[in-house]
Design an enzyme around this catalytic site. Structure first.
Site, PDB file in Angstrom:
ATOM      1  N   CYS A   1       0.840  -1.277   0.039  1.00  0.00           N
ATOM      2  CA  CYS A   1      -0.030   0.052  -0.083  1.00  0.00           C
ATOM      3  C   CYS A   1       0.831   1.433  -0.079  1.00  0.00           C
ATOM      4  O   CYS A   1       0.222   2.294  -0.173  1.00  0.00           O
ATOM      5  CB  CYS A   1      -0.946   0.120   1.395  1.00  0.00           C
TER       6      CYS A   1
ATOM      7  N   HIS B   1      -2.800   7.607   3.064  1.00  0.00           N
ATOM      8  CA  HIS B   1      -3.418   6.250   2.690  1.00  0.00           C
ATOM      9  C   HIS B   1      -4.696   5.851   3.185  1.00  0.00           C
ATOM     10  O   HIS B   1      -4.908   6.159   4.563  1.00  0.00           O
ATOM     11  CB  HIS B   1      -2.476   4.977   3.014  1.00  0.00           C
TER      12      HIS B   1
ATOM     13  N   ASN C   1      -9.843   0.467   0.899  1.00  0.00           N
ATOM     14  CA  ASN C   1      -8.651   0.370   0.707  1.00  0.00           C
ATOM     15  C   ASN C   1      -8.401  -0.068  -0.669  1.00  0.00           C
ATOM     16  O   ASN C   1      -8.449  -1.353  -0.970  1.00  0.00           O
ATOM     17  CB  ASN C   1      -8.035  -0.365   1.748  1.00  0.00           C
TER      18      ASN C   1
HETATM   19  N1  COA Z   1     -18.289  -7.636  10.455  1.00  0.00           N
HETATM   20  C1  COA Z   1     -18.642  -8.346  11.726  1.00  0.00           C
HETATM   21  N2  COA Z   1     -17.912  -8.616  12.645  1.00  0.00           N
HETATM   22  C2  COA Z   1     -16.493  -8.666  12.323  1.00  0.00           C
HETATM   23  C3  COA Z   1     -15.813  -8.320  10.915  1.00  0.00           C
HETATM   24  C4  COA Z   1     -17.110  -7.886  10.179  1.00  0.00           C
HETATM   25  N3  COA Z   1     -16.671  -7.490   8.710  1.00  0.00           N
HETATM   26  N4  COA Z   1     -14.643  -8.424  10.939  1.00  0.00           N
HETATM   27  C5  COA Z   1     -14.353  -8.982  12.334  1.00  0.00           C
HETATM   28  N5  COA Z   1     -15.518  -9.154  12.768  1.00  0.00           N
HETATM   29  C6  COA Z   1     -15.510  -9.368  14.447  1.00  0.00           C
HETATM   30  C7  COA Z   1     -14.326 -10.317  14.782  1.00  0.00           C
HETATM   31  O1  COA Z   1     -14.559 -11.426  14.360  1.00  0.00           O
HETATM   32  C8  COA Z   1     -14.409  -9.913  16.282  1.00  0.00           C
HETATM   33  O2  COA Z   1     -15.481 -10.882  16.890  1.00  0.00           O
HETATM   34  P1  COA Z   1     -15.029 -11.400  18.415  1.00  0.00           P
HETATM   35  O3  COA Z   1     -14.851 -10.456  19.306  1.00  0.00           O
HETATM   36  O4  COA Z   1     -16.351 -12.288  18.603  1.00  0.00           O
HETATM   37  O5  COA Z   1     -13.675 -12.401  17.978  1.00  0.00           O
HETATM   38  C9  COA Z   1     -15.040  -8.551  16.313  1.00  0.00           C
HETATM   39  O6  COA Z   1     -15.555  -8.109  15.347  1.00  0.00           O
HETATM   40  C10 COA Z   1     -13.673  -7.381  16.698  1.00  0.00           C
HETATM   41  O7  COA Z   1     -12.909  -7.534  15.870  1.00  0.00           O
HETATM   42  P2  COA Z   1     -11.622  -6.643  15.881  1.00  0.00           P
HETATM   43  O8  COA Z   1     -10.461  -7.377  15.155  1.00  0.00           O
HETATM   44  O9  COA Z   1     -11.200  -6.610  17.239  1.00  0.00           O
HETATM   45  O10 COA Z   1     -12.004  -5.313  15.411  1.00  0.00           O
HETATM   46  P3  COA Z   1     -11.205  -4.075  15.321  1.00  0.00           P
HETATM   47  O11 COA Z   1     -11.615  -3.072  16.120  1.00  0.00           O
HETATM   48  O12 COA Z   1      -9.775  -4.265  15.484  1.00  0.00           O
HETATM   49  O13 COA Z   1     -11.465  -3.702  13.615  1.00  0.00           O
HETATM   50  C11 COA Z   1     -10.140  -3.788  11.500  1.00  0.00           C
HETATM   51  C12 COA Z   1     -10.976  -4.791  12.717  1.00  0.00           C
HETATM   52  C13 COA Z   1      -9.676  -4.758  10.723  1.00  0.00           C
HETATM   53  C14 COA Z   1     -11.211  -2.953  11.148  1.00  0.00           C
HETATM   54  C15 COA Z   1      -9.105  -3.154  12.078  1.00  0.00           C
HETATM   55  O14 COA Z   1      -8.104  -3.638  12.965  1.00  0.00           O
HETATM   56  C16 COA Z   1      -8.216  -2.194  11.167  1.00  0.00           C
HETATM   57  O15 COA Z   1      -8.524  -1.514  10.362  1.00  0.00           O
HETATM   58  N6  COA Z   1      -6.708  -2.688  11.114  1.00  0.00           N
HETATM   59  C17 COA Z   1      -5.990  -2.204  10.355  1.00  0.00           C
HETATM   60  C18 COA Z   1      -6.189  -2.889   8.999  1.00  0.00           C
HETATM   61  C19 COA Z   1      -5.655  -2.196   7.774  1.00  0.00           C
HETATM   62  O16 COA Z   1      -5.630  -0.919   7.821  1.00  0.00           O
HETATM   63  N7  COA Z   1      -4.764  -2.966   6.851  1.00  0.00           N
HETATM   64  C20 COA Z   1      -4.487  -2.693   5.735  1.00  0.00           C
HETATM   65  C21 COA Z   1      -3.198  -2.020   5.683  1.00  0.00           C
HETATM   66  S1  COA Z   1      -2.606  -1.095   4.329  1.00  0.00           S
END
Ligand code: COA
Length: 325
Positions: free
Chosen positions: A116, A252, A282
């Site tokens: 990215c 980004h 993204n």
């Molecule tokens: N819909 C519903 N629930 C979802 C889900 C979705 N699309 N994706 C994950 N969950 C659930 C998980 O299973 C978890 O459930 P659990 O608590 O029962 O295990 C819960 O939601 C919380 O997940 P968590 O990973 O704690 O959420 P978060 O607040 O960290 O958000 C992201 C997840 C991925 C949105 C966040 O961590 C993020 O944006 N990270 C950076 C990713 C990124 O930018 N990547 C690209 C880099 S270039």
């Protein structure tokens, strides 16, 4: 400050026609519009048609940028295309774009993959090559067909990404003020499995190691915020610019909460940050040129403005660039 002689002369974008909303996604994956919007700010993303390739999208964005720069394809002598979803292992997608647009055979064409952060790696490379005086006009493209690299049953990743392309033309500045002032690239050598595609390269894809994006979202989130904050501070300090002198930050577009965290730590209000992650998700290396073009079109960037570009991606690569528009 560094020389201001190499500038961005034009910008362009392409986004596929098909819009995939959170509600539509929720019909096939166990998720909801509410969850996606709250955790990421994403409302919809674009999905390329089956026959539409990264090179097709890149060529459309590039043609737009070339027209916007007021030059023609025959003036381009360098094409650098950032992508992690090339059409083919070889030739480089940049060569396919050269053919589609009729860019002359004297042009150097290659792809670059820094995930990215790819567009900023390409911008830095083009800047150096243009500054050498051996090239006149560079076409710098970020283009991705990420929909081919997603596990549509993995709700933790498939809701985050989309397809698009963005491009800029770079060359000698046409006035005394505009130009690239600085650029800084870096990579934190973290475990690859934080954010990766486990198979499909020289290790073939297997059911255990598929050719799809896998990610440890929480860990990536923290590193991303720290990396982009650090690089922004470093560039500002190096160029003796204070955060409030920046007219527009083009971050980004991975997650609205990541952008809000950087705004908080840099003490720079959100109205200085350009955000379009809500409409595209993204789009990896396409994200910054797509946002830059839209910010410019919407009048968020005006001649003489200082613009800060910051990105992070798998690797974990990160980078920033400071531009006087
Ligand atoms: N819909 C519903 N629930 C979802 C889900 C979705 N699309 N994706 C994950 N969950 C659930 C998980 O299973 C978890 O459930 P659990 O608590 O029962 O295990 C819960 O939601 C919380 O997940 P968590 O990973 O704690 O959420 P978060 O607040 O960290 O958000 C992201 C997840 C991925 C949105 C966040 O961590 C993020 O944006 N990270 C950076 C990713 C990124 O930018 N990547 C690209 C880099 S270039």
């Amino acid at each position: 400050m560094a020389s201001t002689s190499i500038a961005i002369l034009g910008t362009g974008t392409y986004s596929p026609e098909k819009v995939l909303s959170n509600d539509e996604l929720s019909l096939s994956v166990d998720t909801s519009d509410e969850w996606i919007v709250t955790r990421t700010g994403i409302r919809e993303r674009r999905i390329a048609a089956g026959t539409e390739t990264t090179a097709d999208m890149a060529a459309s964005a590039a043609a737009d940028a070339i027209a916007n720069a007021g030059i023609s394809a025959s003036d381009i002598d360098l094409v650098i295309l950032a992508t992690l979803t090339p059409d083919l292992p070889m030739p480089a997608t940049a060569c396919l774009v050269q053919q589609k647009l009729g860019i002359p055979e004297k042009a150097a064409c290659f792809d670059l993959n820094a995930a990215c952060t790819g567009f900023l790696y390409a911008l830095d490379t083009a800047w150096a090559m243009l500054e050498s005086g051996r090239y006149r006009h560079a076409l710098v493209v970020g283009a991705e067909k990420l929909s081919t690299m997603l596990d549509w049953n993995d709700r933790a990743t498939c809701v985050l990404f989309g397809d698009a392309a963005g491009a800029v033309v770079m060359g000698a500045s046409r006035n005394s003020h505009s130009g690239i002032l600085g650029s800084r690239l870096a990579t934190i050598p973290l475990s690859p499995d934080l954010l990766w595609v486990p198979g499909g390269g020289s290790s073939p894809a297997t059911p255990e190691e598929p050719r799809v994006i896998r990610m440890k979202g929480k860990e990536v989130f923290k590193v991303a915020v720290r990396a982009m904050e650090d690089i922004a501070r470093e560039i500002l300090e190096q160029h003796q610019v204070t955060a409030d002198q920046i007219a527009c930050v083009i971050p980004h577009q991975a997650n609205l909460r990541i952008i809000e965290a950087i705004s908080h730590y840099l003490k720079l209000p959100m109205d200085r940050f350009f955000v379009n992650v809500d409409r595209y998700g993204n789009t990896s290396s396409a994200s910054i040129p797509l946002a830059l073009h839209e910010a410019h079109q919407e009048g968020r960037i005006r001649p003489g403005d200082l613009v800060l570009l910051v990105a992070f991606g798998a690797g974990l690569t990160y980078g920033g660039a400071l531009v006087r528009w």
